[in-house]
Motif scaffolding. Structure first.
Motif, PDB file in Angstrom:
ATOM      1  N   GLU A  24      -1.416  -7.999   1.843  1.00  0.00           N
ATOM      2  CA  GLU A  24      -1.430  -6.969   2.888  1.00  0.00           C
ATOM      3  C   GLU A  24      -0.262  -6.000   2.699  1.00  0.00           C
ATOM      4  OE1 GLU A  24      -1.300  -6.560   7.789  1.00  0.00           O
ATOM      5  OE2 GLU A  24      -1.685  -8.522   6.834  1.00  0.00           O
ATOM      6  N   LYS A  25       0.945  -6.562   2.451  1.00  0.00           N
ATOM      7  CA  LYS A  25       2.111  -5.720   2.214  1.00  0.00           C
ATOM      8  C   LYS A  25       1.939  -4.899   0.937  1.00  0.00           C
ATOM      9  CE  LYS A  25       5.684  -8.411   4.578  1.00  0.00           C
ATOM     10  NZ  LYS A  25       6.966  -9.161   4.417  1.00  0.00           N
ATOM     11  N   ARG A  26       1.360  -5.574  -0.075  1.00  0.00           N
ATOM     12  CA  ARG A  26       1.155  -4.884  -1.348  1.00  0.00           C
ATOM     13  C   ARG A  26       0.227  -3.690  -1.173  1.00  0.00           C
ATOM     14  NH1 ARG A  26      -0.612  -8.828  -4.212  1.00  0.00           N
ATOM     15  NH2 ARG A  26      -2.843  -8.352  -4.108  1.00  0.00           N
ATOM     16  N   GLN A  27      -0.841  -3.855  -0.413  1.00  0.00           N
ATOM     17  CA  GLN A  27      -1.792  -2.773  -0.208  1.00  0.00           C
ATOM     18  C   GLN A  27      -1.172  -1.633   0.599  1.00  0.00           C
ATOM     19  OE1 GLN A  27      -4.787  -2.559  -1.679  1.00  0.00           O
ATOM     20  NE2 GLN A  27      -4.818  -0.471  -0.830  1.00  0.00           N
ATOM     21  N   LYS A  28      -0.367  -1.996   1.604  1.00  0.00           N
ATOM     22  CA  LYS A  28       0.300  -0.981   2.421  1.00  0.00           C
ATOM     23  C   LYS A  28       1.283  -0.174   1.580  1.00  0.00           C
ATOM     24  CE  LYS A  28       2.967  -0.378   6.665  1.00  0.00           C
ATOM     25  NZ  LYS A  28       3.637  -1.058   7.819  1.00  0.00           N
ATOM     26  N   LEU A  29       2.047  -0.868   0.723  1.00  0.00           N
ATOM     27  CA  LEU A  29       3.010  -0.200  -0.135  1.00  0.00           C
ATOM     28  C   LEU A  29       2.310   0.716  -1.132  1.00  0.00           C
ATOM     29  CD1 LEU A  29       5.895   0.202  -1.167  1.00  0.00           C
ATOM     30  CD2 LEU A  29       5.604  -1.850  -2.585  1.00  0.00           C
ATOM     31  N   THR A  52      -0.586   2.138  -0.824  1.00  0.00           N
ATOM     32  CA  THR A  52      -1.115   3.311  -0.112  1.00  0.00           C
ATOM     33  C   THR A  52      -0.020   4.347   0.115  1.00  0.00           C
ATOM     34  OG1 THR A  52      -2.764   1.932   1.013  1.00  0.00           O
ATOM     35  CG2 THR A  52      -2.269   4.095   1.983  1.00  0.00           C
ATOM     36  N   GLN A  53       1.164   3.879   0.549  1.00  0.00           N
ATOM     37  CA  GLN A  53       2.280   4.802   0.780  1.00  0.00           C
ATOM     38  C   GLN A  53       2.709   5.490  -0.518  1.00  0.00           C
ATOM     39  OE1 GLN A  53       5.251   2.272   2.525  1.00  0.00           O
ATOM     40  NE2 GLN A  53       4.467   2.512   4.614  1.00  0.00           N
ATOM     41  N   HIS A  65       0.265   8.144  -1.588  1.00  0.00           N
ATOM     42  CA  HIS A  65       0.429   9.323  -0.745  1.00  0.00           C
ATOM     43  C   HIS A  65       1.650  10.142  -1.202  1.00  0.00           C
ATOM     44  CE1 HIS A  65       0.458  11.869   2.809  1.00  0.00           C
ATOM     45  NE2 HIS A  65       1.727  11.536   3.014  1.00  0.00           N
TER      46      HIS A  65
END
Length: 381
Positions: free
Chosen positions: A188-193, A195-196, A199
């Motif tokens: 979950e953290k990996r996917q959030k990072l 994505t950021q 961007h």
């Protein structure tokens, strides 16, 4: 060889010598009203003495106005016989009637065709020299303008090329971090990072694309004018994007960047990428001159209903008071910077950008205590 002015002859005569007159008029209809009455009078009195009259529009031959030192129009200048005489005012015809007999008498007393011809030729050469002098002056001004345009063009090209480094570095760091993110255990953290980072990378590539477009535009344009695309710009969000790209650099130099950015600041009206260039340049300078362990502050202040102020402050060596205005000049560099990398162009271009946004940029600094750079932008309405 240059030819003297070709005066128009109003009456035919066998006399070799003649009275030569120049009538200077401007574009006003009232000035032109004098032409026909003077012609009519000369036609009645020039039966025995030939007269040459030339009508001169002052906007077409300003060098002649300067040559004869005229202060008003219409003016009637008697060139031959000498000495030269100028009539001016609202009663030109009456003055002409008064002086005509005296001119005729003077012409008869000095009826030397060769001398008259030399006088006419001298006037022609003097007028031509005056015209050439005006032309040389105009060409010199054109040359100065072109040199200034070329200088600014070189500044813009060098600065834009230099500014490509910041987004390129940020995008490179983002890609490297993406590689490290693959090793994150927490999906979950990996996917959030990821994505950021995607961007941030897209934003940096967009900035680079804009800079490259500006470089190409500047290389084609002699004037190298800044291309401004004004929109509604939210400074808090823009500032957050910019600060994020400096995290690694700040860590490497042990610097602290303090943000004082209210979220309720109204948007400004300007070109987001140009404003980004100004903030990036000021932060780059602050990082460059702040020693390790120092502080940099980025703050935004809603000054008035019409102006937003952005400030970048550092704890560096400061700038001498007598140099604080000159640092905004193109290619001016402080002595301490002579051996350092850079073009000495950043602050010059920053001032140009802020000025096209109808804002102001300035610095408050005390040597040994740091520098406080401020600029203002108009509130979006």
């Amino acid at each position: 060889m240059l030819e003297p002015p070709n005066y128009q002859t109003n009456s035919e005569s066998d006399h070799a010598a003649s009275i030569q007159l120049l009538l200077f008029v401007d574009e006003r209809p009232s000035s032109h009203e004098y032409i026909q009455p003077i012609r009519d009078y000369l036609k009645t009195v020039s039966q025995d003495h030939t007269c040459q009259l030339e009508i001169i529009e002052i906007h077409e031959q300003p060098h002649l106005v300067e040559h004869f030192r005229l202060v008003a129009t219409p003016s009637l200048v008697k060139v031959v016989p000498t000495p030269r005489q100028t009539l001016a005012g609202s009663n030109l015809v009456n003055q002409l009637k008064k002086w005509w007999p005296k001119w005729v008498s003077s012409l008869e007393e000095n009826n030397d065709p060769k001398e008259s011809s030399e006088q006419s030729t001298h006037v022609g050469y003097s007028a031509e020299l005056m015209r050439l002098s005006d032309e040389i002056f105009r060409l010199k001004k054109d040359k100065e303008n072109l040199q200034e345009q070329l200088k600014f063009k070189d500044q813009v090209l060098a600065m834009l090329a230099h500014d490509l480094r910041s987004p390129l570095t940020a995008a490179s760091i983002a890609v490297e971090t993406l590689e490290l993110a693959q090793t994150q255990d927490d999906s979950e953290k990996r996917q959030k990072l990821i994505t950021q980072l995607f961007h941030q990378t897209r934003n940096q590539f967009r900035v680079m694309n804009r800079l490259i477009t500006d470089i190409l535009q500047a290389s084609k344009s002699m004037n190298a004018q800044l291309r401004v695309e004004r929109t509604e710009v939210f400074l808090p969000g823009l500032a957050k994007e910019i600060v994020a790209q400096y995290n690694e650099v700040l860590r490497e130099k042990s610097l602290t960047l303090i943000e004082d950015i209210p979220q309720d600041v109204p948007p400004v009206y300007g070109d987001e990428e140009l404003i980004r260039q100004v903030i990036v340049n000021l932060i780059d300078n602050a990082i460059k001159y702040t020693p390790g362990g120092g502080e940099i502050t980025l703050s935004i202040l809603h000054r008035t209903s019409q102006k937003i102020q952005v400030s970048v402050c550092d704890t560096g060596p400061g700038i001498p008071e007598e140099k604080q205005e000159r640092i905004f000049e193109g290619h001016f560099r402080l002595q301490r910077d002579q051996g350092k990398e850079g073009y000495g162009l950043g602050l010059s271009l920053c001032r140009k950008i802020i000025r096209v946004h109808y804002g102001q940029i300035w610095v408050d600094s005390v040597p040994g205590q740091g520098s406080y750079f401020h600029f203002t932008l108009p509130v979006y309405r």
